[in-house]
Structure formats: structure tokens, C-alpha cells
Write a protein that holds these residues in place. Structure first.
Motif, short mmCIF file in Angstrom:
data_model
loop_
_atom_site.label_atom_id
_atom_site.label_comp_id
_atom_site.label_asym_id
_atom_site.label_seq_id
_atom_site.Cartn_x
_atom_site.Cartn_y
_atom_site.Cartn_z
N GLU A 1 -5.85 0.73 10.44
CA GLU A 1 -6.01 -0.12 9.26
C GLU A 1 -5.17 -1.38 9.37
O GLU A 1 -5.62 -2.48 9.02
CB GLU A 1 -5.61 0.67 8.01
CG GLU A 1 -5.88 -0.06 6.70
CD GLU A 1 -5.52 0.78 5.50
OE1 GLU A 1 -5.44 0.21 4.40
OE2 GLU A 1 -5.33 2.01 5.66
N ALA A 2 -3.94 -1.24 9.88
CA ALA A 2 -3.07 -2.41 10.05
C ALA A 2 -3.64 -3.36 11.09
O ALA A 2 -3.58 -4.59 10.93
CB ALA A 2 -1.67 -1.97 10.45
N ARG B 1 0.83 -1.19 0.00
CA ARG B 1 0.00 0.00 0.00
C ARG B 1 0.87 1.25 0.00
O ARG B 1 2.03 1.22 0.35
CB ARG B 1 -0.90 0.01 1.25
CG ARG B 1 -1.88 -1.11 1.27
CD ARG B 1 -2.42 -1.32 2.66
NE ARG B 1 -3.28 -2.49 2.69
CZ ARG B 1 -2.83 -3.73 2.73
NH1 ARG B 1 -1.54 -3.96 2.74
NH2 ARG B 1 -3.66 -4.75 2.76
N HIS C 1 2.08 -2.65 6.05
CA HIS C 1 1.65 -1.27 6.23
C HIS C 1 2.87 -0.45 6.66
O HIS C 1 3.49 -0.75 7.69
CB HIS C 1 0.55 -1.16 7.28
CG HIS C 1 -0.73 -1.85 6.90
ND1 HIS C 1 -1.85 -1.16 6.51
CD2 HIS C 1 -1.04 -3.17 6.83
CE1 HIS C 1 -2.82 -2.02 6.23
NE2 HIS C 1 -2.35 -3.25 6.42
N ILE D 1 3.46 -4.24 10.23
CA ILE D 1 3.77 -2.82 10.14
C ILE D 1 5.27 -2.61 10.01
O ILE D 1 6.08 -3.46 10.43
CB ILE D 1 3.25 -2.04 11.37
CG1 ILE D 1 3.89 -2.59 12.65
CG2 ILE D 1 1.75 -2.04 11.44
CD1 ILE D 1 3.67 -1.71 13.87
#
Length: 767
Positions: free
Chosen positions: A310-311, A282, A325, A369
């Protein structure tokens, strides 16, 4: 049977579309025809299982949308059709591997799909149907959103071998086959799919390569940072290249944080930007540190939580199959200062740090992440953020080497060279040598300045600004433009203080005798000592055999040479020290003078002196000139008094070894050696050089001859007048008197000069 000429059409009902069968009119084929082979005008053949329905027009075959897409059929297209029969010995499927994804990407959910139940349902719905590699199917799984399947692989069973009782009969790959109730059905998740498969009928999870397949490391545009980028890739991304199954076997966890620190303009943001382009993931979330802070209570912490929301959601939904992410924090020191260091009762900074620590490596750990932080002040970052498991990869992005500067010049002059706008006399290797201690941003600015200089040659600024109409053809950036920009426009922030040095030695260095010659020779020796990696051969030898580690560490850290230049006032100590610093030709030379710290408090002085040394550690070869050290210490004889804080800071910094691979040369000047001795500072210096005053007639004559103010007869007269006297004068004061005498009439210069020497007690009668 002979081929029939027919037309393709739409499937009459949605229910029939879900059967994945071609639909024919009962008049065209009798009930004994179960499969048909369709040939298109392009010569391709496709096999379909058929069903009959009266709503299909005669001589027409109804296909669903996915069937038409797979066979590249359009409505009304002419096709050749004939019945097809399977050879059970050749086309019986032992195994089917199907890629699965949601049919409607807008109607997805995070529920798990039992692959075993899916396999049973598939066999029940589609037994005895024909399937081909690459075929598109629709799969209605009860009480779940509709799924799309792609036939990935088909394996055929060797029935003859099985009938013969051979238990180890090998399966073979098929292009087309017929499914039976005992055919093994395996589901693989399609790349990019969010279907969450569980169960034994789940195949190997499709691994999403995090590296963009179109990425070319040769064209990444990060000049001079190859080593740093390789280290970052090894630590942070090597583990992410492998499939999750392998990492689970190793018990390996991904690196979650990278901290890039170093001087401004060295490429920290550029590396972070290129990491975002390199990864097939992303779009990175880029946030400036101060943007996190908010005036409302609790909003700053909420801003941090939103970055990770979101992660977190994807980690819960997809687990180890979650995508990567990336969150990039520019100026991360603005929000991650050491807890307790920021004054005030609100404690906002501390709460933000706590929230960030909890999200990166808290109780509910996230493994999908990567946090990239950038700062110029690593010393301000809270220590808890730098431990393993958080920002464990800490990479210093320093000033580029000569090779790195050459690469940066190549990057920023690429368009000039491609469009033939750079003259042949431009030598990028020469520019790389001349731009010592330039950062990447400063080199880019140098190229822009050279371009501006070239453009300005074709602009006439009078009452109106006019452009030479032939400028487009004549425009060329040459070596002179680069040298002009280097001399006048762009100066490195961490470069040589050449203007300040020239100011100190504006009168030049006059070698008036053996003392000065000896001092200059000693200065060369000390400079070579500072430049040389002392003990490198022995250190390499010891490191090669991996013993005597303490001695090895010690040898590698011998990179500090400190010199005290002391002598009476006006003896020319500062000029001599400045000349020695200039002769060193070190890329980083800075002058620490009390003139620049007038009005500074003690703490401000300490911070400023510390900054000089910190900046020096960033260059491979550095030189610092600390002028008039007793004034820097606020020493005064009345009292006496001095700044203990500054004295302690100098005592520490003058004995602190620079980082491994860095060399530091320090010159200090003083007219108060006794004061430094009482403060126990003399022992901190590698060498003490004494600059004496001029004390003989011969030395005086040498200075007078080199200044060209007095004629030979006048010099001879002066020599006779002072021959029986003792002389004691500093070179600085002597040059000032000679400059003043130059303004006097030639006939009166000798008498004036002698009078000045006598009145100011520079001459004494010999007893």
C-alpha cells in the motif's frame, strides 16, 4: 429594483448544473440581468450569475446541489431576490485561489492534472461569472473525472491605480468578485485529496499535519518515559511536521525505522501504541514477528511485501505528498535474526531479513514509511538492519526511575482517585520508593493485586460465595492492601533476591571479633565506592571545557567494584557476602550459585552467567553475588580439571565496565584462593577480603554468649577447659555444633560440646 419573493428549486438539467449558474424563468428576468442577489430568512446574502431556461417554473430559481449546500437552501424555501450589478473598479478579480478535489471520491485516478491547462479551461468556462469566498463549484475538466472546487481566496485588482499608471498597485482581499479572462487562477489541493497537480498554476501543497490535533501529550499515559518519547519524537517525527517543500530545500530524508528494546514490561508496546494514536495518519499495521513466517516456500517473503504494498502504491501515485504508513513489528527478533545464525538449509530467516532490508531501504526507496520494531533481545537482530537509513533510531526502554514509577502509579490509580476509592493513607511517593526495579507492567500488576486484596475482604467463602451487600459503600483500597500485594503477590523480575539472601543469612551475622568488624567496615566502604560516581566533578569539569576526552570517558566508566571474599571452608564467607550485599540496599541484587546450575553444560553455564550481568546492567545500581566460584568453574583437585569456558567468561565479565550511568558491585566467594591465583583471576578483583576461622577462647565465648544455648556457668567451664588449647573452627561449623548441643540435656551439653571439638580436631594442645 424591489426585492422579489421567490422559491428555490432544482436545476432543470445536469448540463446547466455544470455552469455553476442559477437558472431562472425568462419571464422573471430580462436578458439584461446577469447576476442576482439572494437573501435567505437567516439574513445571509449570496450572489449568483444567472441563465434562463423555460423548464424553470415562474417565481422559482433552480439551484444545483452544490449551490444549495453552499447557500444552505432547501427546495421550496422562500427567498428574496433582486438583480445585482458589479462595480468593475471594486469587484474585478486579479487572482482566485481554488481548492480542488474529486467530485466522486469513488472515481479517482492517479493521473496528473496540468494546473495551467485547468486554469485556461476555467477562464474559458466561467469568465464574467460571480464568485464568493467559500463558494462550492463543480468543474468539468475534459477527459478527466469531475472535480469539486472551493473558492479559498479572492484578490481584487485596483483598476484606478492601474489606469493611473502605478505599476506597484497592491491587490486587496475581496469577499465577492467577478472573473475575467486575465484573472490569475491558482489551484490548491484540498487536504486529504489525492488529486495529483502539476504545473505553474499549482499553489502550495496542502500539508497534512501528522500529529492528531486532538492529541494531548499530557494525557498520553506513558509514565516514566518522557525522555525516551521526546527523543523518539525529535528523531523520527520532527522532520515530518514540516511541509515537503522545506524538506526538499534541505535535502532531508525522514527516519524510516525505530527499534525499541529493553526488558519485558517496560513500555515498548505502550509507546508504539501511543505513537499510533498520536499520529493523524492511517491505522498502523501491527504484526507479530512469528506471523510473518509461513510453511510454504516464498510465502514468508511475500508476507513482508504485502505489508509495504500500500505504501509503495501511494508513493508512486503521490510522491512526497504521500501519507505516512506505520508498520509495527512486535518481537521483531523472531524474523530478523543475524543472517547465518539459524541452522537449516531452507534459509527462510535469511530471505525474510533480505526482503525487509530491501523494502525499508532498497534500490526503490520509500520515504512514506515508518517501521517500529520491538524486542527484548537486541543482540539477536541482524546488524544490517540497525545501520542508518533503516532502523537508525534505537531506543532502550529501561526500568523506570523513582520519578517514573511515581508517574506510573498516578496513571494506574487515576480511576481509584477520581471515584474516591483510594484511602487517604496511600502515599504514591512512598510506593514509588518501595518498588525499586519494578517495570511499568509490574506496577500495574501491583495496583491490580491491591484491588483484589481490597475486594476479597468483602467476600465470604464458605459453602457458598457470599458478597457483603454493603461492599459498594465500604470498598476502599488503602495502604495496607498495597503493602500486602508488594510483600506477597508481585515481585520484580529484575529486583532484589531477598528470599535467597535471607536463606544465606538465616542464622544472622555474629560479630565475634575484630576480624569480622573490620570486614563489615570494609564492606561499607566498598559499597559506597560502588555507589558513588567516582570522579563526577572532575569529569564534569573536563567535559565542560571539551578536552582530555579519553580521561573524561574513562572517569565516567569507573562503575565496577569487584570483591573476592576468601577463607577456609565453613568460615561463613557466603553469609558475610550476602550480608554485605543486603547492606548495600541496591535495587538489583542477584545470587549466581552453582546450586542453580546442576546439570548445565559449559555453554549453558556461560549463557546463564552472562544473563546475570546483562540484567544487572539494566539497573542503575546492581549487585551480584557469585557464590563458591571454584564449584562454578567445575574445579576438582583430582586431575586437576576445570571449565576453561566458564573461567574465561568470568575473567571477561569481572573486568568489563558497565554502561555509562550504571554501577555494579560484585561479591565472589571461594575457599580455594590458590586455585584462582593460578588461573590469574585475583588481579581482576578490586579488593580481596579474608574471612578467618575462630582461633581464640575470647572469640569462642562471644559466639556462645550470643547464641544463648549455654548458661554463664557452662560458658565459664568451657572457657577453662579450652584455655590451654589452640582453637581453629569456622563460624558456620561452630553454629551447627551449638544447634546440635541445644538438643542435648543441659547437664550433658558441656561434655558433649567438648567431645565434638576434640574428635573433629578443632582443638589442639599448645606446644
Amino acid at each position: 429594483m424591489v426585492n422579489m419573493r421567490m422559491k428555490s428549486g432544482k436545476c432543470p438539467t445536469d448540463e446547466l448544473s455544470l455552469t455553476n449558474c442559477a437558472v431562472v424563468n425568462p419571464q422573471d428576468f430580462n436578458d439584461s440581468v446577469k447576476h442576482i442577489e439572494v437573501s435567505t430568512s437567516s439574513g445571509l446574502c449570496f450572489v449568483f450569475t444567472v441563465k434562463s431556461h423555460k423548464n424553470v417554473l415562474p417565481s422559482t430559481i433552480g439551484f444545483s446541489f452544490l449551490q444549495r449546500k453552499w447557500a444552505t437552501l432547501s427546495i421550496g424555501q422562500d427567498i428574496d431576490v433582486r438583480p445585482f450589478e458589479f462595480d468593475t473598479n471594486e469587484h474585478t478579480l486579479a487572482k482566485m485561489i481554488l481548492e480542488v478535489d474529486f467530485h466522486d471520491k469513488k472515481r479517482t485516478n492517479s493521473e496528473t492534472y496540468d494546473s495551467d491547462a485547468m486554469a485556461r479551461e476555467f477562464s474559458a468556462q466561467f469568465h464574467h461569472q460571480s464568485f464568493s469566498v467559500g463558494q462550492l463549484l463543480v468543474f468539468p475538466f475534459p477527459e478527466k473525472p469531475l472535480l469539486t472546487l472551493i473558492v479559498k481566496e479572492l484578490e481584487g485588482a485596483d483598476l484606478n491605480a492601474i489606469k493611473s499608471g502605478v505599476s506597484s498597485a497592491k491587490s486587496r482581499e475581496l469577499r465577492i468578485g467577478q472573473c475575467f479572462p486575465n484573472t490569475m487562477i491558482v489551484f490548491d489541493k484540498s487536504e486529504g485529496s489525492s488529486v495529483n497537480l502539476v504545473g505553474k498554476s499549482k499553489g502550495k501543497t496542502v500539508h497534512h499535519s501528522i500529529i492528531n490535533p486532538d492529541w494531548d501529550f499530557q494525557n498520553m499515559g506513558v509514565g516514566g518515559l518522557d525522555t525516551e518519547f521526546s527523543a523518539i519524537f525529535r528523531r523520527a517525527f520532527a522532520s515530518r511536521v514540516f511541509p515537503p517543500e522545506i524538506l526538499e530545500q534541505l535535502g532531508c530524508k525522514h527516519v524510516k525505522g525505530i527499534l525499541l528494546y529493553g526488558p519485558p514490561g517496560t513500555g515498548k508496546t505502550l509507546i508504539a501504541r501511543q505513537i499510533g494514536k498520536m499520529l493523524n495518519s492511517r491505522e498502523p499495521k501491527i504484526v507479530n514477528g512469528p506471523q510473518i513466517l509461513d510453511k510454504y516456500v516464498g510465502e514468508s517473503e511475500a508476507n513482508v511485501r504485502r505489508l509495504f504494498a500500500e505504501a509503495e502504491e501511494e508513493e508512486k501515485r503521490l510522491g512526497p505528498n504521500s501519507g505516512l504508513h506505520i508498520i509495527i513489528f512486535d518481537e521483531i527478533d523472531a524474523i530478523c535474526k543475524s543472517r547465518g545464525s539459524v541452522a537449516g538449509a531452507s534459509g527462510v530467516h535469511d530471505s525474510v531479513v533480505n526482503q525487509l532490508l530491501a523494502k525499508i531501504d532498497g534500490v526503490e526507496q520509500l520515504n512514506n514509511i515508518l517501521v517500529i520494531g520491538m524486542t527484548n533481545r537486541r543482540d539477536m537482530i541482524d546488524e544490517a538492519l540497525l545501520r542508518p537509513g533503516r532502523m537508525e533510531v534505537q531506543m532502550e526502554i529501561g526500568l523506570p526511575s523513582e520519578t517514573g514509577r511515581f508517574q506510573i502509579f498516578i496513571i494506574h490509580t487515576a480511576r481509584l482517585r477520581d471515584n474516591k476509592r483510594m484511602a487517604a493513607d496511600v502515599d504514591l511517593q512512598e510506593l514509588a520508593v518501595l518498588t525499586k526495579n519494578f517495570s511499568g507492567a509490574e506496577i500495574e500488576g501491583l495496583v491490580r493485586a491491591a484491588q483484589s486484596t481490597a475486594l476479597s475482604r468483602f467476600i465470604k467463602a464458605s459453602n457458598k460465595v457470599e458478597i457483603d451487600p454493603e461492599a459498594g459503600e465500604k470498598l476502599m483500597v488503602d495502604r495496607g492492601h498495597f503493602l500486602h500485594a508488594l510483600e506477597n503477590d508481585i515481585k520484580p523480575a529484575f529486583g532484589t533476591g531477598s528470599e535467597a539472601l535471607e536463606l544465606y543469612i538465616d542464622r544472622g551475622i555474629i560479630n565475634w571479633g575484630e576480624p569480622i568488624r573490620s570486614l563489615l567496615e570494609k564492606g561499607v566502604i566498598l559499597t559506597q565506592k560502588a555507589r558513588r560516581s567516582f570522579g563526577n566533578f572532575y569529569c564534569f569539569f573536563l567535559k565542560f571545557f571539551l578536552f582530555l576526552l579519553f580521561i573524561t570517558h574513562f572517569c565516567w566508566r569507573l562503575g565496577l567494584v569487584s570483591v573476592l571474599v576468601e577463607g577456609p571452608p565453613n568460615a561463613g564467607k557466603t553469609a558475610l557476602a550476602a550480608q554485605l550485599a543486603k547492606n548495600s540496599d541496591f535495587p538489583f541484587i542477584k545470587i549466581c550459585s552453582p546450586d542453580d546450575m546442576v546439570g548445565f553444560s559449559e555453554s549453558a553455564k556461560v549463557l546463564q552467567i552472562r544473563k546475570f550481568f546483562d540484567d544487572a546492567y539494566r539497573s542503575e545500581l546492581s549487585c551480584i553475588l557469585i557464590d563458591n566460584i571454584e564449584r562454578l568453574l567445575d574445579y576438582i583437585a583430582i586431575g586437576p580439571r576445570f571449565s576453561n569456558a566458564v573461567a574465561q567468561a568470568l575473567l571477561v565479565l569481572l573486568t568489563k565496565k558497565p554502561p555509562i550511568g550504571r554501577k555494579l558491585l560484585v561479591f565472589c566467594t571461594t575457599s580455594r584462593r590458590q586455585v584462582l591465583e593460578e588461573m590469574e583471576m585475583l588481579s581482576t578483583f578490586t579488593e580481596i577480603l579474608r574471612v578467618p576461622n575462630i582461633s581464640t577462647v575470647e572469640q569462642l565465648i562471644v559466639v556462645l554468649e550470643k547464641t544463648d544455648v549455654f548458661s554463664k556457668n557452662q560458658i565459664a567451664t568451657l572457657a577453662r577447659k579450652v584455655a590451654d588449647r589452640r582453637l581453629f573452627i569456622g563460624i558456620k561449623k561452630l553454629l551447627e555444633m551449638i544447634e546440635t548441643a541445644e538438643e542435648i540435656d543441659k547437664d550433658r551439653r558441656v561434655s558433649y560440646f567438648l567431645t565434638e571439638l576434640e574428635e573433629k580436631d578443632f582443638l589442639e594442645l599448645v606446644a
